[in-house]
Design a protein around this motif. Structure first.
Motif, mmCIF file in Angstrom:
data_model
loop_
_atom_site.group_PDB
_atom_site.id
_atom_site.type_symbol
_atom_site.label_atom_id
_atom_site.label_comp_id
_atom_site.label_asym_id
_atom_site.label_seq_id
_atom_site.Cartn_x
_atom_site.Cartn_y
_atom_site.Cartn_z
ATOM 1 N N MET A 120 0.822 -1.193 0.000
ATOM 2 C CA MET A 120 0.000 0.000 0.000
ATOM 3 C C MET A 120 0.871 1.265 0.000
ATOM 4 O O MET A 120 0.459 2.271 -0.524
ATOM 5 N N THR A 161 -4.080 -0.933 13.073
ATOM 6 C CA THR A 161 -4.194 -0.185 11.823
ATOM 7 C C THR A 161 -2.827 0.355 11.430
ATOM 8 O O THR A 161 -2.086 0.836 12.281
ATOM 9 N N GLN A 181 -8.308 2.579 1.467
ATOM 10 C CA GLN A 181 -9.143 1.695 2.272
ATOM 11 C C GLN A 181 -9.704 0.553 1.437
ATOM 12 O O GLN A 181 -9.777 -0.587 1.901
ATOM 13 N N SER A 229 -6.707 -1.852 0.681
ATOM 14 C CA SER A 229 -6.253 -2.564 1.867
ATOM 15 C C SER A 229 -7.324 -3.524 2.368
ATOM 16 O O SER A 229 -7.014 -4.601 2.874
ATOM 17 N N ARG A 249 -7.163 -6.864 0.893
ATOM 18 C CA ARG A 249 -6.046 -7.658 1.417
ATOM 19 C C ARG A 249 -6.230 -8.003 2.891
ATOM 20 O O ARG A 249 -5.343 -8.581 3.511
ATOM 21 N N LEU A 294 -6.450 -5.808 5.358
ATOM 22 C CA LEU A 294 -5.670 -4.880 6.177
ATOM 23 C C LEU A 294 -6.516 -3.668 6.534
ATOM 24 O O LEU A 294 -7.513 -3.373 5.879
ATOM 25 N N CYS A 343 -5.918 0.428 6.987
ATOM 26 C CA CYS A 343 -4.944 1.484 6.738
ATOM 27 C C CYS A 343 -5.601 2.854 6.831
ATOM 28 O O CYS A 343 -6.802 2.998 6.610
#
Length: 82
Positions: free
Chosen positions: A1, A29, A60, A63, A66, A68, A70
């Motif tokens: 990212m 985060t 967003q 991520s 994936r 995640l 962020c």
């Protein structure tokens, strides 16, 4: 990212060499602390924050795919003496 952020933000600014991005973990985060030259701050934020909000939305979405979490924080680089 981080590579995505670098590509987008450096493409917006007039001084890409002044852009730095530091990932910091906070409560599960990843917060990307982006520093830009003061003259480029308006370009990154955009009118009424439209540009930075679009960057945050794309980050967003990417991520989230994936798995995640962020976020992005923007700040000005300290002025250089000279």
């Amino acid at each position: 990212m981080q590579e995505f952020l670098e590509y987008v933000i450096k493409g917006l600014v007039s001084r890409p060499e002044a852009v730095t991005i530091h990932p910091v973990k906070r409560a599960g985060t990843t917060v990307y602390e982006v520093t830009v030259d003061p003259v480029d701050m308006g370009k990154v934020i955009g009118k009424n924050g439209v540009t930075i909000n679009a960057i945050r939305s794309l980050l967003q979405a990417g991520s989230g795919k994936r798995g995640l979490r962020c976020a992005v924080e923007i700040s000005e680089a300290p002025p250089t003496g000279g």
